[in-house]
Design a protein around this motif. Sequence first.
Motif, mmCIF file in Angstrom:
data_model
loop_
_atom_site.group_PDB
_atom_site.id
_atom_site.type_symbol
_atom_site.label_atom_id
_atom_site.label_comp_id
_atom_site.label_asym_id
_atom_site.label_seq_id
_atom_site.Cartn_x
_atom_site.Cartn_y
_atom_site.Cartn_z
ATOM 1 N N SER A 57 12.318 -6.651 15.575
ATOM 2 C CA SER A 57 12.573 -7.233 14.258
ATOM 3 C C SER A 57 11.377 -7.028 13.341
ATOM 4 O O SER A 57 10.223 -7.207 13.759
ATOM 5 N N LYS A 58 11.677 -6.668 12.095
ATOM 6 C CA LYS A 58 10.629 -6.448 11.090
ATOM 7 C C LYS A 58 11.072 -7.086 9.783
ATOM 8 O O LYS A 58 12.261 -7.198 9.503
ATOM 9 N N SER A 59 10.084 -7.449 9.001
ATOM 10 C CA SER A 59 10.368 -8.060 7.709
ATOM 11 C C SER A 59 9.298 -7.624 6.718
ATOM 12 O O SER A 59 8.132 -7.460 7.088
ATOM 13 N N TYR A 60 9.725 -7.454 5.438
ATOM 14 C CA TYR A 60 8.798 -7.007 4.401
ATOM 15 C C TYR A 60 9.009 -7.823 3.143
ATOM 16 O O TYR A 60 10.134 -8.226 2.818
ATOM 17 N N THR A 61 7.943 -8.017 2.400
ATOM 18 C CA THR A 61 8.100 -8.599 1.092
ATOM 19 C C THR A 61 8.725 -7.553 0.177
ATOM 20 O O THR A 61 8.559 -6.337 0.387
ATOM 21 N N ASP A 62 9.472 -7.986 -0.811
ATOM 22 C CA ASP A 62 10.263 -7.068 -1.624
ATOM 23 C C ASP A 62 9.428 -5.985 -2.296
ATOM 24 O O ASP A 62 9.862 -4.838 -2.419
ATOM 25 N N ARG A 67 8.053 1.475 1.018
ATOM 26 C CA ARG A 67 6.752 2.140 0.900
ATOM 27 C C ARG A 67 5.839 1.833 2.084
ATOM 28 O O ARG A 67 4.934 2.616 2.388
ATOM 29 N N ILE A 68 6.068 0.719 2.726
ATOM 30 C CA ILE A 68 5.160 0.248 3.784
ATOM 31 C C ILE A 68 5.956 0.003 5.057
ATOM 32 O O ILE A 68 7.070 -0.531 5.004
ATOM 33 N N THR A 69 5.363 0.397 6.184
ATOM 34 C CA THR A 69 6.020 0.236 7.482
ATOM 35 C C THR A 69 5.066 -0.438 8.465
ATOM 36 O O THR A 69 3.925 -0.003 8.616
ATOM 37 N N ILE A 70 5.555 -1.476 9.103
ATOM 38 C CA ILE A 70 4.772 -2.143 10.138
ATOM 39 C C ILE A 70 5.265 -1.674 11.505
ATOM 40 O O ILE A 70 6.464 -1.460 11.703
ATOM 41 N N TYR A 80 0.027 -1.844 13.367
ATOM 42 C CA TYR A 80 -0.300 -0.907 12.301
ATOM 43 C C TYR A 80 0.433 -1.276 11.021
ATOM 44 O O TYR A 80 1.499 -1.899 11.045
ATOM 45 N N LEU A 81 -0.134 -0.827 9.908
ATOM 46 C CA LEU A 81 0.536 -0.933 8.616
ATOM 47 C C LEU A 81 0.387 0.405 7.920
ATOM 48 O O LEU A 81 -0.688 0.737 7.430
ATOM 49 N N GLN A 82 1.471 1.164 7.922
ATOM 50 C CA GLN A 82 1.486 2.461 7.255
ATOM 51 C C GLN A 82 1.878 2.235 5.804
ATOM 52 O O GLN A 82 2.959 1.732 5.522
ATOM 53 N N MET A 83 0.983 2.604 4.890
ATOM 54 C CA MET A 83 1.221 2.358 3.471
ATOM 55 C C MET A 83 1.286 3.676 2.723
ATOM 56 O O MET A 83 0.324 4.455 2.736
ATOM 57 N N ASN A 84 2.409 3.935 2.085
ATOM 58 C CA ASN A 84 2.629 5.147 1.301
ATOM 59 C C ASN A 84 2.880 4.788 -0.153
ATOM 60 O O ASN A 84 3.192 3.643 -0.479
ATOM 61 N N SER A 85 2.781 5.791 -1.005
ATOM 62 C CA SER A 85 3.054 5.598 -2.437
ATOM 63 C C SER A 85 2.319 4.376 -2.971
ATOM 64 O O SER A 85 2.900 3.531 -3.664
ATOM 65 N N LEU A 86 1.056 4.290 -2.652
ATOM 66 C CA LEU A 86 0.286 3.106 -3.023
ATOM 67 C C LEU A 86 0.145 2.970 -4.532
ATOM 68 O O LEU A 86 0.058 3.971 -5.265
ATOM 69 N N LYS A 87 0.118 1.725 -4.981
ATOM 70 C CA LYS A 87 0.009 1.401 -6.395
ATOM 71 C C LYS A 87 -1.256 0.565 -6.623
ATOM 72 O O LYS A 87 -1.721 -0.109 -5.706
ATOM 73 N N PRO A 88 -1.784 0.582 -7.833
ATOM 74 C CA PRO A 88 -2.964 -0.256 -8.100
ATOM 75 C C PRO A 88 -2.742 -1.725 -7.754
ATOM 76 O O PRO A 88 -3.682 -2.408 -7.315
ATOM 77 N N GLU A 89 -1.518 -2.200 -7.912
ATOM 78 C CA GLU A 89 -1.245 -3.602 -7.594
ATOM 79 C C GLU A 89 -1.240 -3.884 -6.098
ATOM 80 O O GLU A 89 -1.134 -5.038 -5.685
ATOM 81 N N ASP A 90 -1.373 -2.855 -5.270
ATOM 82 C CA ASP A 90 -1.534 -3.070 -3.826
ATOM 83 C C ASP A 90 -2.991 -3.372 -3.463
ATOM 84 O O ASP A 90 -3.289 -3.694 -2.309
ATOM 85 N N THR A 91 -3.886 -3.258 -4.439
ATOM 86 C CA THR A 91 -5.292 -3.546 -4.189
ATOM 87 C C THR A 91 -5.479 -4.993 -3.753
ATOM 88 O O THR A 91 -5.023 -5.920 -4.421
#
Length: 123
Positions: A57-62, A67-70, A80-91
């Motif tokens: 089971s996995k869950s993500y915030t909207d 873009r992100i895979t746990i 792990y947290l694979q983060m793609n298509s990163l945005k400035p608001e992911d800072t």
Amino acid sequence: QVQLVESGGGLVQAGGSLTLSCAASGRTFSTYAMGWFRQVPGKEREFVAGISASGVSKSYTDSVKGRITISRDNAKNTVYLQMNSLKPEDTAVYYCAAGRSFAAVRGGMTDYWGQGTQVTVSS
């Protein structure tokens, strides 16, 4: 007792990718649900993604869906947290955490926290 150590943070341009790792000590890692949270100065820590003890089971915030895979490797005691298509608001500072249940982790009710790793996304 579980100790968590995050790694993999850094500076990346918008649209780039990063993979965060969280290594856990102890022989009970596979019994804990795990989660990733993030926090920016002046704001509350927010849930990013969670994964059950089995990994089924996995869950993500909207804001990160698609873009992100746990994921986790119980043989390596690592999440792990694979983060793609990163945005400035992911800072943010990203923290991993361990909890007794998947529902607890999603609700932020965790037993153990790592020290955090900084992710900075430049525009």
